[in-house]
Design a protein around this motif. Structure first.
Motif, mmCIF file in Angstrom:
data_model
loop_
_atom_site.group_PDB
_atom_site.id
_atom_site.type_symbol
_atom_site.label_atom_id
_atom_site.label_comp_id
_atom_site.label_asym_id
_atom_site.label_seq_id
_atom_site.Cartn_x
_atom_site.Cartn_y
_atom_site.Cartn_z
ATOM 1 N N GLY A 228 45.991 26.697 33.967
ATOM 2 C CA GLY A 228 45.237 27.066 32.782
ATOM 3 C C GLY A 228 43.758 27.218 33.075
ATOM 4 O O GLY A 228 43.365 27.810 34.073
ATOM 5 N N LEU A 229 42.931 26.634 32.227
ATOM 6 C CA LEU A 229 41.481 26.783 32.370
ATOM 7 C C LEU A 229 40.954 26.229 33.688
ATOM 8 O O LEU A 229 39.968 26.739 34.229
ATOM 9 N N SER A 230 41.592 25.184 34.224
ATOM 10 C CA SER A 230 41.115 24.603 35.480
ATOM 11 C C SER A 230 41.299 25.559 36.648
ATOM 12 O O SER A 230 40.628 25.413 37.682
ATOM 13 N N TYR A 231 42.197 26.538 36.511
ATOM 14 C CA TYR A 231 42.404 27.507 37.584
ATOM 15 C C TYR A 231 41.506 28.740 37.433
ATOM 16 O O TYR A 231 41.318 29.499 38.370
ATOM 17 N N LEU A 232 40.939 28.906 36.250
ATOM 18 C CA LEU A 232 40.106 30.075 35.983
ATOM 19 C C LEU A 232 38.928 30.236 36.952
ATOM 20 O O LEU A 232 38.616 31.357 37.366
ATOM 21 N N PRO A 233 38.242 29.142 37.363
ATOM 22 C CA PRO A 233 37.147 29.301 38.324
ATOM 23 C C PRO A 233 37.578 29.957 39.637
ATOM 24 O O PRO A 233 36.810 30.700 40.251
ATOM 25 N N TYR A 234 38.813 29.695 40.087
ATOM 26 C CA TYR A 234 39.300 30.317 41.317
ATOM 27 C C TYR A 234 39.452 31.832 41.117
ATOM 28 O O TYR A 234 39.096 32.623 41.989
ATOM 29 N N TYR A 235 39.986 32.222 39.970
ATOM 30 C CA TYR A 235 40.102 33.647 39.653
ATOM 31 C C TYR A 235 38.720 34.302 39.661
ATOM 32 O O TYR A 235 38.527 35.392 40.215
ATOM 33 N N CYS A 236 37.758 33.629 39.034
ATOM 34 C CA CYS A 236 36.402 34.181 38.949
ATOM 35 C C CYS A 236 35.761 34.302 40.326
ATOM 36 O O CYS A 236 35.146 35.326 40.651
ATOM 37 N N GLU A 237 35.900 33.258 41.116
ATOM 38 C CA GLU A 237 35.319 33.264 42.463
ATOM 39 C C GLU A 237 35.906 34.396 43.297
ATOM 40 O O GLU A 237 35.187 35.118 43.987
ATOM 41 N N HIS A 238 37.209 34.570 43.219
ATOM 42 C CA HIS A 238 37.868 35.601 44.025
ATOM 43 C C HIS A 238 37.560 37.002 43.531
ATOM 44 O O HIS A 238 37.468 37.946 44.321
ATOM 45 N N ALA A 239 37.372 37.160 42.229
ATOM 46 C CA ALA A 239 36.977 38.470 41.704
ATOM 47 C C ALA A 239 35.539 38.789 42.101
ATOM 48 O O ALA A 239 35.211 39.927 42.453
ATOM 49 N N ALA A 240 34.692 37.777 42.066
ATOM 50 C CA ALA A 240 33.287 37.983 42.401
ATOM 51 C C ALA A 240 33.091 38.304 43.876
ATOM 52 O O ALA A 240 32.213 39.101 44.244
ATOM 53 N N CYS A 241 33.910 37.702 44.753
ATOM 54 C CA CYS A 241 33.732 37.912 46.194
ATOM 55 C C CYS A 241 34.593 39.055 46.739
ATOM 56 O O CYS A 241 34.494 39.405 47.917
ATOM 57 N N GLY A 242 35.449 39.637 45.903
ATOM 58 C CA GLY A 242 36.262 40.768 46.341
ATOM 59 C C GLY A 242 37.616 40.403 46.914
ATOM 60 O O GLY A 242 38.332 41.259 47.430
ATOM 61 N N LYS A 243 37.999 39.142 46.814
ATOM 62 C CA LYS A 243 39.329 38.739 47.261
ATOM 63 C C LYS A 243 40.396 39.438 46.431
ATOM 64 O O LYS A 243 41.483 39.768 46.911
ATOM 65 N N VAL A 244 40.060 39.646 45.178
ATOM 66 C CA VAL A 244 40.913 40.417 44.275
ATOM 67 C C VAL A 244 40.015 41.429 43.568
ATOM 68 O O VAL A 244 38.874 41.127 43.220
ATOM 69 N N ASP A 245 40.510 42.648 43.390
ATOM 70 C CA ASP A 245 39.739 43.711 42.742
ATOM 71 C C ASP A 245 39.906 43.603 41.235
ATOM 72 O O ASP A 245 40.954 43.953 40.680
ATOM 73 N N GLY A 246 38.887 43.113 40.571
ATOM 74 C CA GLY A 246 38.954 42.921 39.129
ATOM 75 C C GLY A 246 39.028 44.205 38.334
ATOM 76 O O GLY A 246 39.372 44.195 37.153
ATOM 77 N N ASN A 247 38.684 45.322 38.965
ATOM 78 C CA ASN A 247 38.707 46.617 38.274
ATOM 79 C C ASN A 247 39.873 47.501 38.713
ATOM 80 O O ASN A 247 39.916 48.680 38.380
ATOM 81 N N ALA A 248 40.802 46.930 39.444
ATOM 82 C CA ALA A 248 41.943 47.701 39.928
ATOM 83 C C ALA A 248 42.767 48.239 38.752
ATOM 84 O O ALA A 248 42.884 47.600 37.708
ATOM 85 N N VAL A 249 43.352 49.405 38.969
ATOM 86 C CA VAL A 249 44.229 50.015 37.970
ATOM 87 C C VAL A 249 45.620 50.118 38.586
ATOM 88 O O VAL A 249 45.845 50.913 39.500
ATOM 89 N N PRO A 250 46.570 49.303 38.149
ATOM 90 C CA PRO A 250 47.907 49.327 38.740
ATOM 91 C C PRO A 250 48.605 50.658 38.478
ATOM 92 O O PRO A 250 48.365 51.314 37.460
ATOM 93 N N VAL A 251 49.470 51.047 39.419
ATOM 94 C CA VAL A 251 50.172 52.330 39.329
ATOM 95 C C VAL A 251 51.678 52.089 39.306
ATOM 96 O O VAL A 251 52.224 51.430 40.187
ATOM 97 N N LEU A 252 52.344 52.632 38.301
ATOM 98 C CA LEU A 252 53.782 52.447 38.128
ATOM 99 C C LEU A 252 54.549 53.684 38.574
ATOM 100 O O LEU A 252 54.139 54.807 38.308
ATOM 101 N N THR A 253 55.659 53.467 39.252
ATOM 102 C CA THR A 253 56.559 54.557 39.629
ATOM 103 C C THR A 253 57.986 54.148 39.274
ATOM 104 O O THR A 253 58.307 52.974 39.140
#
Length: 341
Positions: free
Chosen positions: A49-74
């Motif tokens: 929950g909220l305690s994990y949110l800082p990890y998401y934020c850190e990884h989005a800020a450093c580029g570990k995960v692309d926060g602006n990615a647009v998933p593509v479905l096939t």
């Protein structure tokens, strides 16, 4: 300052969305992730929950995960849905595939959704429950960065590699079973290490493969597989389903979920959805209910997931959250320079 606050589900979702947006996550992606965080708090699953949110934020800020990615479905076939998460969050990628998966399963009887080039997805139960609410039986797997050593080994090779199952029942919320291939989720050890707490016996091994209750030693070692070699076998199956079928990185190829090193982990998820009705079993939910009733006939027994549903009932109006975490997230959302620890 210590203690707790009582907040509402919409308030949690709103704060989580605002916090993620500050970390360079798009509005749509932030909303998708925030919804799962709010539901985790509602169901008493605070570890994701909220305690994990800082990890998401850190990884989005450093580029570990692309926060602006647009998933593509096939749609490679009538019974198959694939989504490329484009190194973004797993949540919006899975959200994109849930409805087509539902439609495919109800049309063909059984369908599969695979998600590749992905990232951690939090609670698997959150996703499979949505399918069970639509009358489907669902099984989901997700692989993760290395945390479990192979049986007889010392070096982490498999992730915690969780698996979840959900089935409709005649009364109340669906049955949901959600567990990792390890005795405990990696984030529980990370939290214990952060707080300087001792681990329960049986959770982890040190770098030499010996049992340890030291969170620091566990961080440098590996998690204990559930059921010993049986848990390792489960982790292997999850790796093949999640990464093998999606073309994602296997656990041993993935960068860590715990830091900003190594670029995106590019892990995967897999969901199987089955329509009992298309199999000619119109009374599946009623039969499920009778099974669960029989299961709890003996005093002291309970249905898996019962604690989650109890927490959901207790948190229907207000949800108790950690005051320090809430205030640090509010400060970050208001313009702090770094993700809260």
């Amino acid at each position: 300052m210590t203690g707790t606050l009582n907040v509402t589900l919409p308030e949690i979702e709103s704060l989580a969305t605002a916090t993620l947006k500050v970390a360079n996550v798009s509005e749509a992606n932030a909303a998708s992730v925030a919804r799962s965080i709010a539901f985790a708090e509602r169901d008493g699953q605070k570890i994701v929950g909220l305690s994990y949110l800082p990890y998401y934020c850190e990884h989005a800020a450093c580029g570990k995960v692309d926060g602006n990615a647009v998933p593509v479905l096939t749609r490679p076939s009538a019974a198959a849905v694939t989504v490329d998460a484009a190194t973004g969050f797993a949540h919006p990628a899975i959200d994109l595939g849930i409805l087509p998966l539902t439609e495919a399963a109800k049309e063909t009887g059984i369908a599969i959704l695979t998600v590749g080039n992905s990232y951690a997805c939090g609670s698997l139960g959150y996703f499979v429950e949505q399918l069970a609410e639509r009358g489907l039986v669902a099984i989901m797997t997700a692989n993760a960065s290395p945390s479990i050593a192979p049986h007889g080994g010392r070096t982490p090779f498999f992730g915690t590699n969780p698996i979840a199952f959900a089935a409709p029942r005649a009364s109340g919320a669906p049955l949901v079973i959600d567990q990792s291939s390890s005795v405990v989720a990696k984030v529980a050890v990370i939290e214990a290490h952060r707080r300087g707490e001792v681990l329960p016996v049986g959770w982890a091994l040190d770098r030499d493969g010996n049992p340890t209750t030291s969170a620091e030693a566990a961080m440098d070692g590996s998690l204990t597989a559930i059921g010993g070699y049986k848990g390792v076998g489960l982790a292997l199956m999850v790796d093949l389903l999640s990464a093998g079928l999606s073309g994602a990185h296997f656990s041993h190829e993935a960068s860590s979920f715990g830091d900003c090193e190594g670029g995106p982990p590019r892990t995967g998820q897999c969901i199987l959805a089955i329509s009992p009705e298309r199999l000619g079993i119109a009374d599946f939910a009623a039969r499920s209910e009778s099974l669960l009733t029989a299961l709890t006939h003996e005093p002291g027994t309970r249905v898996p997931g019962a604690r989650r549903l109890t927490a959901r009932q207790e948190n229907a109006a207000r949800i108790e959250v950690d005051r320090d975490i809430w205030m640090s997230l509010e400060a970050y959302a208001a313009g702090a320079q770094r993700a809260p620890a």
